[in-house]
Design a protein around this motif. Structure first.
Motif, mmCIF file in Angstrom:
data_model
loop_
_atom_site.group_PDB
_atom_site.id
_atom_site.type_symbol
_atom_site.label_atom_id
_atom_site.label_comp_id
_atom_site.label_asym_id
_atom_site.label_seq_id
_atom_site.Cartn_x
_atom_site.Cartn_y
_atom_site.Cartn_z
ATOM 1 N N UNK A 111 -9.317 7.767 -4.487
ATOM 2 C CA UNK A 111 -9.973 7.046 -3.395
ATOM 3 C C UNK A 111 -9.324 5.684 -3.150
ATOM 4 N N UNK A 112 -8.284 5.384 -3.928
ATOM 5 C CA UNK A 112 -7.609 4.090 -3.843
ATOM 6 C C UNK A 112 -6.154 4.308 -3.446
ATOM 7 N N UNK A 113 -5.711 3.548 -2.453
ATOM 8 C CA UNK A 113 -4.335 3.628 -1.963
ATOM 9 C C UNK A 113 -3.562 2.419 -2.466
ATOM 10 N N UNK A 114 -2.562 2.666 -3.307
ATOM 11 C CA UNK A 114 -1.686 1.610 -3.800
ATOM 12 C C UNK A 114 -0.569 1.389 -2.797
ATOM 13 N N UNK A 115 -0.401 0.139 -2.368
ATOM 14 C CA UNK A 115 0.575 -0.204 -1.331
ATOM 15 C C UNK A 115 1.617 -1.152 -1.920
ATOM 16 N N UNK A 116 2.887 -0.808 -1.773
ATOM 17 C CA UNK A 116 3.934 -1.632 -2.375
ATOM 18 C C UNK A 116 5.268 -1.383 -1.699
ATOM 19 N N UNK A 117 6.161 -2.344 -1.877
ATOM 20 C CA UNK A 117 7.526 -2.231 -1.366
ATOM 21 C C UNK A 117 8.491 -1.767 -2.447
ATOM 22 N N UNK A 118 7.945 -1.359 -3.601
ATOM 23 C CA UNK A 118 8.779 -1.021 -4.753
ATOM 24 C C UNK A 118 8.474 0.398 -5.218
ATOM 25 N N UNK A 119 9.502 1.219 -5.227
ATOM 26 C CA UNK A 119 9.334 2.629 -5.568
ATOM 27 C C UNK A 119 8.730 2.829 -6.954
ATOM 28 N N UNK A 120 9.202 2.075 -7.939
ATOM 29 C CA UNK A 120 8.724 2.281 -9.306
ATOM 30 C C UNK A 120 7.244 1.938 -9.461
ATOM 31 N N UNK A 121 6.796 0.917 -8.752
ATOM 32 C CA UNK A 121 5.382 0.536 -8.780
ATOM 33 C C UNK A 121 4.527 1.685 -8.244
ATOM 34 N N UNK A 122 4.971 2.267 -7.149
ATOM 35 C CA UNK A 122 4.220 3.371 -6.550
ATOM 36 C C UNK A 122 4.245 4.616 -7.430
ATOM 37 N N UNK A 123 5.372 4.887 -8.052
ATOM 38 C CA UNK A 123 5.441 6.043 -8.951
ATOM 39 C C UNK A 123 4.478 5.881 -10.122
ATOM 40 N N UNK A 124 4.387 4.660 -10.650
ATOM 41 C CA UNK A 124 3.474 4.412 -11.769
ATOM 42 C C UNK A 124 2.026 4.595 -11.342
ATOM 43 N N UNK A 125 1.682 4.117 -10.151
ATOM 44 C CA UNK A 125 0.320 4.285 -9.643
ATOM 45 C C UNK A 125 0.022 5.756 -9.355
ATOM 46 N N UNK A 126 0.995 6.429 -8.773
ATOM 47 C CA UNK A 126 0.832 7.850 -8.448
ATOM 48 C C UNK A 126 0.585 8.672 -9.708
ATOM 49 N N UNK A 127 1.247 8.311 -10.797
ATOM 50 C CA UNK A 127 1.080 9.034 -12.060
ATOM 51 C C UNK A 127 -0.342 8.913 -12.598
ATOM 52 N N UNK A 128 -1.066 7.875 -12.153
ATOM 53 C CA UNK A 128 -2.458 7.691 -12.580
ATOM 54 C C UNK A 128 -3.452 8.244 -11.563
ATOM 55 N N UNK A 129 -2.943 8.917 -10.535
ATOM 56 C CA UNK A 129 -3.814 9.584 -9.581
ATOM 57 C C UNK A 129 -4.125 8.807 -8.321
ATOM 58 N N UNK A 130 -3.568 7.592 -8.181
ATOM 59 C CA UNK A 130 -3.797 6.827 -6.960
ATOM 60 C C UNK A 130 -2.961 7.401 -5.827
ATOM 61 N N UNK A 131 -3.433 7.232 -4.611
ATOM 62 C CA UNK A 131 -2.618 7.537 -3.450
ATOM 63 C C UNK A 131 -1.638 6.384 -3.239
ATOM 64 N N UNK A 132 -0.585 6.645 -2.478
ATOM 65 C CA UNK A 132 0.502 5.671 -2.417
ATOM 66 C C UNK A 132 1.001 5.443 -0.996
ATOM 67 N N UNK A 133 1.379 4.185 -0.726
ATOM 68 C CA UNK A 133 1.951 3.816 0.570
ATOM 69 C C UNK A 133 3.133 2.888 0.337
#
Length: 237
Positions: free
Chosen positions: A177-199
């Motif tokens: 239910x949470x969208x992680x937003x970042x300009x850095x691929x690695x940050x988003x991959x780490x969030x995605x691995x924990x189940x967050x959606x990514x932008x």
């Protein structure tokens, strides 16, 4: 996946929301220029920032306990000043220069885009910056956060899973239910691995005209945007 499932957006801040490189260079040129120093101010900013990840890695690996980013920034600043042969600063001057990170300027689209997103979603930080740093920056640059989340609440630095998951827990939400937003691929991959959606939000000049990393999204993310207003449009704001 539909944006109606998303209840909150959390943002990386340094580089994604604010232009740290230009801001630090400008602050240093003013504060140190008054003391008679004439440096390559962008190089000064870049070297200070280059010490950011190694300093946090000492915490991530357990070589030292958690300390807030303001402390790491000051330790790194002392090394950078020595590198540039800058001395003779008072404690107050050092503190003021270190707090340049509290006064970073947003990218031109950040404030308008965040305000659009805030009309529909909870918006907050998911930054390695400590709470005081984030609050002061928000006041200085009109960043309309609903909540400050990230490293200090979690007592852990990204990409430690605890950082993302503590933020999700504090919001009383599920990771998807949470969208992680970042300009850095690695940050988003780490969030995605924990189940967050990514932008992914493109910031191709974060490190200047010769930037080579994070020019574009390099993985499959839920949203890929050119700037904050583009993301707001994609999310129906």
């Amino acid at each position: 996946m539909s944006d109606v499932d998303i209840k909150a957006l959390v943002f990386d801040v340094f580089g994604t929301v604010v232009d740290w490189r230009t801001s630090i260079a400008q602050e240093a040129s003013i504060l140190l220029g008054k003391k008679g120093f004439d440096l390559d101010w962008l190089k000064f900013a870049e070297l200070w920032r280059a010490k950011y990840q190694p300093a946090m890695e000492q915490v991530r690996t357990g070589k030292r306990g958690y300390v807030r980013l303001d402390i790491l920034h000051m330790e790194n600043l002392m090394e950078v000043l020595e590198k540039f042969s800058v001395g003779g600063l008072s404690s107050a001057e050092l503190e003021n220069l270190n707090k340049a990170w509290h006064r970073l300027q947003p990218w031109p689209d950040s404030v308008s885009g965040l305000k659009r997103l805030k009309n529909k979603f909870i918006i907050g930080t998911m930054s390695n910056g400590n709470v005081a740093l984030m609050v002061n920056m928000a006041k200085h640059s009109d960043l309309p956060w609903d909540v400050i989340l990230g490293a200090e609440p979690a007592q852990a630095y990204k990409p430690d899973p605890k950082t993302y998951l503590t933020g999700v827990e504090w919001l009383g939400l599920k990771p998807d239910e949470v969208l992680m937003c970042a300009a850095h691929n690695n940050d988003l991959l780490a969030a995605k691995a924990q189940g967050l959606k990514t932008a992914f939000i493109a910031r191709p000049t974060e490190y200047g005209e010769y930037q080579s990393l994070d020019i574009k999204a390099e993985h499959k993310f839920d949203y890929i945007s050119t700037d904050m207003n583009d993301l707001a449009g994609q999310l129906g704001c």
